[in-house]
Design a protein around this motif. Structure first.
Motif, short mmCIF file in Angstrom:
data_model
loop_
_atom_site.label_atom_id
_atom_site.label_comp_id
_atom_site.label_asym_id
_atom_site.label_seq_id
_atom_site.Cartn_x
_atom_site.Cartn_y
_atom_site.Cartn_z
N ASP A 192 4.71 67.11 9.22
CA ASP A 192 5.24 68.73 9.31
C ASP A 192 6.06 69.54 9.05
OD1 ASP A 192 2.33 67.55 8.59
OD2 ASP A 192 1.94 67.95 10.20
N SER A 193 7.09 69.10 8.94
CA SER A 193 8.20 70.08 9.56
C SER A 193 8.63 71.04 7.79
CB SER A 193 9.34 69.49 9.76
OG SER A 193 9.59 68.04 9.25
N THR A 194 9.25 72.01 8.56
CA THR A 194 10.02 72.62 7.12
C THR A 194 9.04 72.95 6.53
OG1 THR A 194 12.00 71.77 8.20
CG2 THR A 194 12.10 73.39 5.96
N ASP A 195 7.98 72.71 5.99
CA ASP A 195 6.51 73.17 5.17
C ASP A 195 6.04 74.44 4.43
OD1 ASP A 195 4.59 73.32 7.06
OD2 ASP A 195 3.32 72.35 6.85
N ALA A 196 5.25 74.37 3.89
CA ALA A 196 5.05 76.64 3.69
C ALA A 196 4.95 77.38 4.56
CB ALA A 196 4.48 76.07 1.81
N GLY A 197 4.03 76.87 5.13
CA GLY A 197 2.83 77.26 6.28
C GLY A 197 4.34 77.45 7.26
N GLN A 198 5.55 76.71 8.24
CA GLN A 198 6.07 76.42 8.34
C GLN A 198 6.33 78.06 8.75
OE1 GLN A 198 9.15 74.20 10.07
NE2 GLN A 198 10.34 74.92 10.81
#
Length: 433
Positions: free
Chosen positions: A236-242
């Protein structure tokens, strides 16, 4: 009567505060340079006016990497005596911050004693405490309730607070479009998400952000802008949510500075090694150089029981790439409330990561400790080595656990010790192997 409300306001007015003088001396930094960094927001000095026995510390550009210890009471384990043993360990090993993450009952009793006892700065997440403090179900809470808990923590002397103000409805929409494996792993973020979804309203900490800042300014509480959408897995890292939340945190940083409120920004969670440095640079750019506070990041997801190691690896890389503040992780991460031994292991691992990063960053004096240890090793000065060790008790216990025939060596090499051999040759002695 003080001429300023906060350290940042003083710095902008050209005032060098007593706290700035203490931090400058600790950091071997010119006090005017420090004042300028505080004025720009690149350094914060979390120091509530009601935390009377604090030993001030600075967090940010050009300063030593700081370490935070999490502890607190939970519903499944309400042992106040054990939690204070953890406090003692944090102070013993020189951790600069302690976060009280208590989430059961009337937590203010524990928190008040902690603030009274601790020279380290104290942080909290008011969202955790809201349900127990107000004795209300989450869905029954209103905006005034959240503000009431924030003010209660500030009045008690809390130096910094995690406020998840960047978890907006827009950021949530990005989350919903992502195919995350672990969704939201932030406890405070998950509670706010549930409130927002239940009420069909905007995040109250975002919508009423100015009122939050007014409370924090009154007591000189540093806002730690929480990352409610931090990745909880490498997937999940560096995704749009983050990143959507991080962009919002940048805007919120500037709004806090306009009110002279000091800021830290919180960062990921779980992240592969090859993404860490870029994430640190992105954060610093989007948040205008504000101090960056990271949990780990944990560089792999497969090591429950050893996550103090996965975290220390990521923490060393993160801090050498620009992070300023590391939250410790213990071997109990993902498994249980840590016990005292877990806390010690987490502290040591994170202190190693912070120190390794300080050497890489060229922090003044960081390498001196290592040079002293290396000199003692060359001379086979065991008592000096034990005294210089980050964990003196463990180093001494390991050495003594295997008796040696030759007193100036250890049981690994005995008479074939390289240090012993070279020392004796240089001194004109027989090596006598």
């Amino acid at each position: 009567m003080r001429e300023y409300f906060t350290q940042m306001e003083a710095a902008k007015k050209g005032i060098v505060t007593p706290e700035m003088k203490i931090v400058a001396e600790k950091e071997k930094m010119d006090v005017e340079k420090l004042r300028d960094l505080v004025a720009k927001g690149q350094v914060c000095i979390p120091c509530n006016i009601n935390h009377k026995n604090i030993s001030p510390e600075g967090i940010g550009t050009g300063l030593k990497t700081k370490v935070n210890v999490n502890l607190g009471i939970s519903g499944d384990k309400r042992d106040y005596e054990e939690e204070f043993k953890k406090v003692d360990l944090a102070i013993q090993y020189g951790c600069e911050a302690i976060m009280d993450l208590s989430n059961y009952g009337k937590t203010n009793t524990f928190r008040k004693k902690l603030i009274e006892k601790s020279p380290a700065m104290i942080g909290t997440v008011p969202m955790y405490d809201a349900i127990g403090y107000l004795e209300k179900d989450l869905q029954d809470m209103e905006v005034k309730d959240f503000l009431e808990v924030i003010e209660a923590h500030a009045k008690e002397g809390v130096d910094f607070m995690t406020i998840h103000a960047g978890l907006t409805r827009r950021a949530v929409e990005f989350l919903k479009k992502q195919e995350r494996l672990t969704n939201i792993v932030s406890r405070g973020g998950s509670l706010l998400f549930a409130w927002m979804e239940t009420k069909k309203q905007e995040n109250p900490l975002y919508e009423y952000y100015d009122q939050v800042l007014d409370i924090l300014r009154k007591y000189d509480v540093t806002i730690s802008l929480g990352d409610g959408l931090r990745p909880g897995s490498n997937h999940d890292s560096t995704d749009a949510g983050q990143l959507a939340e991080l962009i919002e945190l940048g805007y919120l940083t500037k709004r806090a500075w306009e009110k002279d409120v000091q800021v830290m920004v919180e960062g990921p969670g779980h992240m592969a090694i090859n993404e860490i440095a870029a994430n640190m640079q992105i954060q610093k750019r989007l948040c205008y150089g504000a101090p960056f506070y990271v949990l780990g990041p944990l560089v792999t997801d497969i090591a429950p029981g050893y996550d103090h190691i996965t975290s220390a690896i990521g923490g060393a890389i993160a801090a050498s790439s620009g992070a300023d503040f590391l939250c410790y992780v213990t071997p109990a991460e993902h498994l249980r409330l840590p016990d005292v031994e877990d806390v010690k292991e987490g502290i040591i691992a994170t202190k190693i990561a912070a120190h390794a990063a300080d050497i890489a960053k060229g922090i003044p004096g960081a390498r001196d400790w290592d040079n002293k240890m290396s000199d003692a090793r060359r001379r086979l000065a065991w008592e000096e080595m034990f005294g210089l060790a980050i964990d003196e008790e463990k180093a001494r216990r390991y050495f003594n656990s295997r008796p040696v025939e030759v007193k100036d060596s250890c049981s690994m090499c005995g008479k074939m010790c390289a240090m012993r051999t070279v020392n004796r040759i240089l001194e004109g002695k027989d090596i006598n192997i």
